[in-house]
Design a protein around this motif. Sequence first.
Motif, PDB file in Angstrom:
ATOM      1  N   LEU A 111       0.675  -1.166  -0.052  1.00 58.05           N
ATOM      2  CA  LEU A 111       0.086   0.078  -0.052  1.00 58.05           C
ATOM      3  C   LEU A 111       0.805   1.251   0.112  1.00 58.05           C
ATOM      4  O   LEU A 111       0.432   2.378  -0.641  1.00 58.05           O
ATOM      5  CB  LEU A 111      -0.883  -0.041   1.217  1.00 58.05           C
ATOM      6  CG  LEU A 111      -2.067  -1.164   1.048  1.00 58.05           C
ATOM      7  CD1 LEU A 111      -2.732  -1.016   2.212  1.00 58.05           C
ATOM      8  CD2 LEU A 111      -2.934  -0.851   0.152  1.00 58.05           C
ATOM      9  N   LEU A 112       1.962   1.277   0.709  1.00 54.15           N
ATOM     10  CA  LEU A 112       3.127   2.391   0.624  1.00 54.15           C
ATOM     11  C   LEU A 112       3.746   2.398  -0.671  1.00 54.15           C
ATOM     12  O   LEU A 112       4.529   3.323  -0.732  1.00 54.15           O
ATOM     13  CB  LEU A 112       3.783   2.364   2.041  1.00 54.15           C
ATOM     14  CG  LEU A 112       2.996   2.331   3.178  1.00 54.15           C
ATOM     15  CD1 LEU A 112       3.907   2.204   4.452  1.00 54.15           C
ATOM     16  CD2 LEU A 112       2.547   3.782   3.501  1.00 54.15           C
ATOM     17  N   PHE A 113       3.893   1.437  -1.260  1.00 52.04           N
ATOM     18  CA  PHE A 113       5.182   1.537  -2.217  1.00 52.04           C
ATOM     19  C   PHE A 113       5.044   2.404  -3.210  1.00 52.04           C
ATOM     20  O   PHE A 113       6.032   2.759  -3.556  1.00 52.04           O
ATOM     21  CB  PHE A 113       4.960  -0.121  -2.910  1.00 52.04           C
ATOM     22  CG  PHE A 113       6.477  -0.075  -3.823  1.00 52.04           C
ATOM     23  CD1 PHE A 113       7.588  -0.359  -2.986  1.00 52.04           C
ATOM     24  CD2 PHE A 113       6.274  -0.069  -5.174  1.00 52.04           C
ATOM     25  CE1 PHE A 113       8.658  -0.605  -3.765  1.00 52.04           C
ATOM     26  CE2 PHE A 113       7.614  -0.155  -5.686  1.00 52.04           C
ATOM     27  CZ  PHE A 113       8.557  -0.320  -5.213  1.00 52.04           C
ATOM     28  N   PRO A 114       3.975   2.965  -3.851  1.00 49.33           N
ATOM     29  CA  PRO A 114       3.888   3.870  -4.866  1.00 49.33           C
ATOM     30  C   PRO A 114       4.612   5.257  -4.291  1.00 49.33           C
ATOM     31  O   PRO A 114       5.689   5.793  -4.953  1.00 49.33           O
ATOM     32  CB  PRO A 114       2.625   4.319  -5.120  1.00 49.33           C
ATOM     33  CG  PRO A 114       1.797   3.104  -4.780  1.00 49.33           C
ATOM     34  CD  PRO A 114       2.630   2.407  -3.724  1.00 49.33           C
ATOM     35  N   LEU A 115       4.499   5.511  -3.044  1.00 50.16           N
ATOM     36  CA  LEU A 115       5.077   6.782  -2.326  1.00 50.16           C
ATOM     37  C   LEU A 115       6.479   6.305  -2.007  1.00 50.16           C
ATOM     38  O   LEU A 115       7.378   7.327  -2.303  1.00 50.16           O
ATOM     39  CB  LEU A 115       4.370   6.962  -0.968  1.00 50.16           C
ATOM     40  CG  LEU A 115       5.068   8.108  -0.210  1.00 50.16           C
ATOM     41  CD1 LEU A 115       4.891   9.592  -0.730  1.00 50.16           C
ATOM     42  CD2 LEU A 115       4.253   8.150   1.227  1.00 50.16           C
ATOM     43  N   LEU A 116       6.919   5.110  -1.611  1.00 50.74           N
ATOM     44  CA  LEU A 116       8.372   4.893  -1.249  1.00 50.74           C
ATOM     45  C   LEU A 116       9.081   4.956  -2.785  1.00 50.74           C
ATOM     46  O   LEU A 116      10.023   5.260  -2.992  1.00 50.74           O
ATOM     47  CB  LEU A 116       8.325   3.515  -0.982  1.00 50.74           C
ATOM     48  CG  LEU A 116       7.762   3.246   0.440  1.00 50.74           C
ATOM     49  CD1 LEU A 116       7.935   1.815   1.189  1.00 50.74           C
ATOM     50  CD2 LEU A 116       8.594   4.182   1.435  1.00 50.74           C
ATOM     51  N   LEU A 163      10.711  -0.480   7.937  1.00 46.50           N
ATOM     52  CA  LEU A 163      10.929   0.571   6.692  1.00 46.50           C
ATOM     53  C   LEU A 163      12.568   0.302   6.325  1.00 46.50           C
ATOM     54  O   LEU A 163      12.931   0.461   5.191  1.00 46.50           O
ATOM     55  CB  LEU A 163      10.371   1.795   6.779  1.00 46.50           C
ATOM     56  CG  LEU A 163      10.583   2.654   5.624  1.00 46.50           C
ATOM     57  CD1 LEU A 163      10.230   2.137   4.249  1.00 46.50           C
ATOM     58  CD2 LEU A 163      10.002   4.064   6.032  1.00 46.50           C
ATOM     59  N   PRO A 164      13.436   0.534   7.383  1.00 46.37           N
ATOM     60  CA  PRO A 164      14.869   0.674   7.004  1.00 46.37           C
ATOM     61  C   PRO A 164      15.388  -0.712   6.330  1.00 46.37           C
ATOM     62  O   PRO A 164      16.171  -0.506   5.409  1.00 46.37           O
ATOM     63  CB  PRO A 164      15.582   0.535   8.447  1.00 46.37           C
ATOM     64  CG  PRO A 164      14.718   1.180   9.292  1.00 46.37           C
ATOM     65  CD  PRO A 164      13.255   0.734   8.670  1.00 46.37           C
ATOM     66  N   GLU A 165      14.875  -1.865   6.698  1.00 42.22           N
ATOM     67  CA  GLU A 165      15.245  -2.880   5.853  1.00 42.22           C
ATOM     68  C   GLU A 165      14.387  -3.025   4.489  1.00 42.22           C
ATOM     69  O   GLU A 165      15.241  -3.233   3.328  1.00 42.22           O
ATOM     70  CB  GLU A 165      14.612  -4.254   6.548  1.00 42.22           C
ATOM     71  CG  GLU A 165      15.475  -4.397   7.981  1.00 42.22           C
ATOM     72  CD  GLU A 165      14.523  -5.215   8.656  1.00 42.22           C
ATOM     73  OE1 GLU A 165      14.798  -6.350   9.314  1.00 42.22           O
ATOM     74  OE2 GLU A 165      13.381  -4.653   9.244  1.00 42.22           O
ATOM     75  N   PHE A 166      13.267  -2.759   4.265  1.00 49.28           N
ATOM     76  CA  PHE A 166      12.834  -2.555   2.899  1.00 49.28           C
ATOM     77  C   PHE A 166      13.506  -1.682   2.209  1.00 49.28           C
ATOM     78  O   PHE A 166      13.724  -1.770   0.945  1.00 49.28           O
ATOM     79  CB  PHE A 166      11.336  -2.327   3.264  1.00 49.28           C
ATOM     80  CG  PHE A 166      10.361  -2.459   2.062  1.00 49.28           C
ATOM     81  CD1 PHE A 166       9.965  -3.717   1.614  1.00 49.28           C
ATOM     82  CD2 PHE A 166       9.822  -1.377   1.322  1.00 49.28           C
ATOM     83  CE1 PHE A 166       9.192  -3.986   0.487  1.00 49.28           C
ATOM     84  CE2 PHE A 166       9.135  -1.590   0.264  1.00 49.28           C
ATOM     85  CZ  PHE A 166       8.872  -2.677  -0.313  1.00 49.28           C
ATOM     86  N   ALA A 167      13.834  -0.353   2.791  1.00 51.28           N
ATOM     87  CA  ALA A 167      14.288   0.599   1.997  1.00 51.28           C
ATOM     88  C   ALA A 167      15.700   0.178   1.334  1.00 51.28           C
ATOM     89  O   ALA A 167      16.189   0.632   0.485  1.00 51.28           O
ATOM     90  CB  ALA A 167      14.422   1.926   2.814  1.00 51.28           C
ATOM     91  N   LEU A 168      16.414  -0.504   2.478  1.00 53.16           N
ATOM     92  CA  LEU A 168      17.700  -0.937   2.203  1.00 53.16           C
ATOM     93  C   LEU A 168      17.712  -1.859   0.747  1.00 53.16           C
ATOM     94  O   LEU A 168      18.396  -1.663   0.003  1.00 53.16           O
ATOM     95  CB  LEU A 168      18.362  -1.694   3.243  1.00 53.16           C
ATOM     96  CG  LEU A 168      19.735  -2.489   2.842  1.00 53.16           C
ATOM     97  CD1 LEU A 168      20.718  -1.500   2.614  1.00 53.16           C
ATOM     98  CD2 LEU A 168      20.077  -3.356   4.201  1.00 53.16           C
ATOM     99  N   GLY A 169      16.841  -2.770   0.764  1.00 55.94           N
ATOM    100  CA  GLY A 169      16.390  -3.622  -0.517  1.00 55.94           C
ATOM    101  C   GLY A 169      16.343  -2.794  -1.962  1.00 55.94           C
ATOM    102  O   GLY A 169      16.897  -2.788  -2.805  1.00 55.94           O
ATOM    103  N   MET A 170      15.431  -1.529  -1.799  1.00 57.13           N
ATOM    104  CA  MET A 170      15.310  -0.538  -2.600  1.00 57.13           C
ATOM    105  C   MET A 170      16.480   0.055  -3.019  1.00 57.13           C
ATOM    106  O   MET A 170      16.657   0.254  -4.136  1.00 57.13           O
ATOM    107  CB  MET A 170      14.150   0.500  -2.381  1.00 57.13           C
ATOM    108  CG  MET A 170      12.860  -0.471  -2.046  1.00 57.13           C
ATOM    109  SD  MET A 170      11.435   0.811  -1.468  1.00 57.13           S
ATOM    110  CE  MET A 170      11.337   1.851  -2.901  1.00 57.13           C
ATOM    111  N   ALA A 171      17.438   0.524  -2.148  1.00 54.57           N
ATOM    112  CA  ALA A 171      18.561   1.362  -2.280  1.00 54.57           C
ATOM    113  C   ALA A 171      19.673   0.357  -2.973  1.00 54.57           C
ATOM    114  O   ALA A 171      20.091   0.919  -3.864  1.00 54.57           O
ATOM    115  CB  ALA A 171      19.048   1.794  -1.058  1.00 54.57           C
TER     116      ALA A 171
END
Length: 188
Positions: A111-116, A163-171
Motif C-alpha cells: 500500500l505504501l510502495f507508490p510513495l516509497l 522500513l529501514p530493511e525494506f528501503a535498504l533493498g530498494m536502495a
Amino acid sequence: VWLQVSGLGFHAVGVFIILSGWALMESTTRRAESGAVAWGAWYRSRFLRLYPMYWVAHLVYLVSPFVVRPEQVDGRIVLSLLGLRFVNIEMNYYYLNPAWWYFSMLIQFYLLFPLLFWTARKLGPWTFLLTACAVGFFVRYLMLVVYPQNGMWTQGGFAICRLPEFALGMALFMWHTRSTAQAERFFL
C-alpha cells in the motif's frame, strides 16, 4: 556448531524484507522505464499473486492431519484470510500459524510502495535510505520508549518499523543498476 548456525535463523526475516524491497523496486522500475506505471494494475497484479497463495496456505493448514492446532478455528479466520492480522493484534497476530504475521506487513508495504518508489527515485538511494532509516527508527523509538506498545507492532504489525530493511533493498537495487560491477564486488 548447529546451535550457533540455527540461532541465526531469525535473520532470515530481515533478509526476506530486504529482498522484497529489491524485487518490488526492480519490477516497478522496469514498468516505469517502458512508460507510466498504472498503479491500479500494479496493485491488482500484486494482490492476485499474493492472496491466492496465502489462501492455499490456510487451506493446507486446515485440512492437513500433520499440523498442530493450538487454537480453535473461529471468527478470527476472516481477519487472517484478509491479511489483517494487526487488527486486535494481541488476538490475531500469531493466530493459527505464527509465521503468517509477515503477510500483513507485506500488504502494508504494498500500500505504501507508490510513495516509497516515487521518493526513492526523487531523492536517490543514499538520501532515501537515510530518510527511511530515520523514519523507521524514530517510529520504533516512539513505540518502544515514548508510547510503549506491544512488541508485535515493531516486529511488523506496523510496517514502518521495518522500513529501514525494506528501503535498504530498494536502495541496493538502485546502486546495483548504477554500477553493477561495484555492487557485485560489494555483495561477493
